[in-house]
Design a protein around this motif. Structure first.
Motif, PDB file in Angstrom:
ATOM      1  N   THR A 181     -36.656  17.074 -21.601  1.00 32.40           N
ATOM      2  CA  THR A 181     -36.107  16.718 -22.824  1.00 32.40           C
ATOM      3  C   THR A 181     -35.661  17.641 -23.773  1.00 32.40           C
ATOM      4  N   GLU A 237     -39.569  11.055 -22.501  1.00 35.14           N
ATOM      5  CA  GLU A 237     -41.118  11.207 -22.842  1.00 35.14           C
ATOM      6  C   GLU A 237     -41.648   9.682 -23.036  1.00 35.14           C
ATOM      7  N   SER A 269     -44.993   9.122 -20.846  1.00 33.33           N
ATOM      8  CA  SER A 269     -45.877   8.607 -21.722  1.00 33.33           C
ATOM      9  C   SER A 269     -46.878   7.355 -20.701  1.00 33.33           C
ATOM     10  N   ALA A 316     -43.931  17.145 -20.306  1.00 30.68           N
ATOM     11  CA  ALA A 316     -42.397  17.419 -20.699  1.00 30.68           C
ATOM     12  C   ALA A 316     -42.197  18.572 -21.098  1.00 30.68           C
ATOM     13  N   ARG A 345     -39.612  20.522 -23.489  1.00 30.56           N
ATOM     14  CA  ARG A 345     -38.633  20.288 -24.280  1.00 30.56           C
ATOM     15  C   ARG A 345     -37.908  21.662 -24.505  1.00 30.56           C
ATOM     16  N   ARG A 385     -49.258  17.866 -22.596  1.00 34.86           N
ATOM     17  CA  ARG A 385     -48.387  16.727 -22.592  1.00 34.86           C
ATOM     18  C   ARG A 385     -46.929  17.334 -22.860  1.00 34.86           C
ATOM     19  N   ALA A 386     -46.898  18.275 -23.492  1.00 36.02           N
ATOM     20  CA  ALA A 386     -45.391  18.819 -23.955  1.00 36.02           C
ATOM     21  C   ALA A 386     -45.580  20.385 -23.800  1.00 36.02           C
TER      22      ALA A 386
END
Length: 293
Positions: A109, A138, A142, A153, A155, A215-216
């Motif tokens: 993303t 995302e 999630s 993810a 980014r 998570r990111a």
């Protein structure tokens, strides 16, 4: 690992494939065109010929891999909402195939709208329940995480730059040529995060290899480059004047040009050991031939 990569022939994806193969991994790469499939195979990757709408084939490829990197996205801005839904469905299909396993999937993303006006961190989350938020990556990730899938993810910075760039820098240069001026909005102090394509590609590999519980991940080498400095670099490269112009000057690009979106990647570097080594955005834009001259 045997890694399934969507978007394997794209701007960032092709670098990801090179990184993975260079580190000794096996790659199954998705390609929509025969021409790009041939180039992908020449690198030593296996090729899956299909599209993001072939959900059963995506799921099968994901299930047979040790990990998945999802980069493919249709960047036709006239159909952005439709393309975001296509992206969501593809993520769901591949994630479904990973249920009950410890196999990771990295989705992709952007950072532009994450936390406008302040420095965004990996702890920030996009408005997952907002139907007007453009990307659904995302939100889909999630939902998979809640079902036990190991998902993260990546980014990407607003501009992923490098020679051969056909994205935002190319769009801005085209607009500058058409209008006869390289422009910015207001005083141009708003900031864009940036990363060289080589550094972005390496981060995907490091995130998988580190098996970091994040998570990111922020693919951002420079926290924020003032947009006026970007406009000035484009002006110098194209020998055009540089001026402030109203938002209407930029048409659909205005929301990007006027965005103030500085980003930190401190947590990403700590978890993965990522150390960007590519040129800065302004140094890259100063290279002869960046804009095809």
């Amino acid at each position: 690992m045997r890694i399934f990569v969507t978007g394997a022939t794209g701007w960032v994806g092709s670098v990801v494939v090179d990184e993975l193969l260079g580190a000794g991994h096996q790659v199954l790469g998705l390609s929509r065109s025969e021409e790009k499939a041939v180039r992908l195979a020449a690198k030593g990757a296996e090729v899956l010929r299909c599209t993001l709408d072939d959900l059963d084939r995506l799921a099968e490829a994901a299930g047979n891999a040790d990990a998945v990197i999802h980069l493919a996205f249709n960047h036709d801005f006239s159909k952005y909402a439709e393309n975001s839904e296509q992206d969501r469905r593809a993520i769901e299909a591949m994630g479904e195939a990973l249920l009950g396993t410890d196999k990771p999937i990295l989705v992709t993303t952007g950072l532009a709208s994450l936390a406008p006006g302040r420095v965004a961190t990996e702890e920030d989350m996009p408005p997952l329940s907002n139907p007007n938020y453009p990307r659904k990556s995302e939100a889909a990730a999630s939902a998979l995480a809640e079902r036990g899938v190991r998902v993260g993810a990546v980014r990407l910075a607003t501009t992923v730059h490098g020679i051969g760039d056909l994205a935002l820098m190319s769009f801005l240069a085209k607009l500058a040529r058409e209008k006869g001026v390289s422009a910015y909005i207001g005083d141009g102090a708003n900031r864009w995060p940036a990363v060289h394509v080589s550094d972005a590609g390496r981060l995907y590999r490091l995130a998988l290899e580190a098996r970091a519980p994040a998570r990111a991940y922020h693919a951002c080498a420079e926290e924020g480059v003032a947009f006026r400095a970007i406009a000035e670099a484009i002006g110098r490269a194209l020998d055009l004047p540089v001026e402030s112009r109203p938002r209407e000057h930029f048409s659909w690009l205005a929301s990007f040009v006027g965005a103030d979106a500085p980003v930190s990647s401190a947590r990403t570097r700590e978890l993965t050991g990522w150390k960007p080594t590519g040129p800065t955005l302004l140094a890259d834009l100063a290279q002869p031939g960046y804009f095809g001259q």
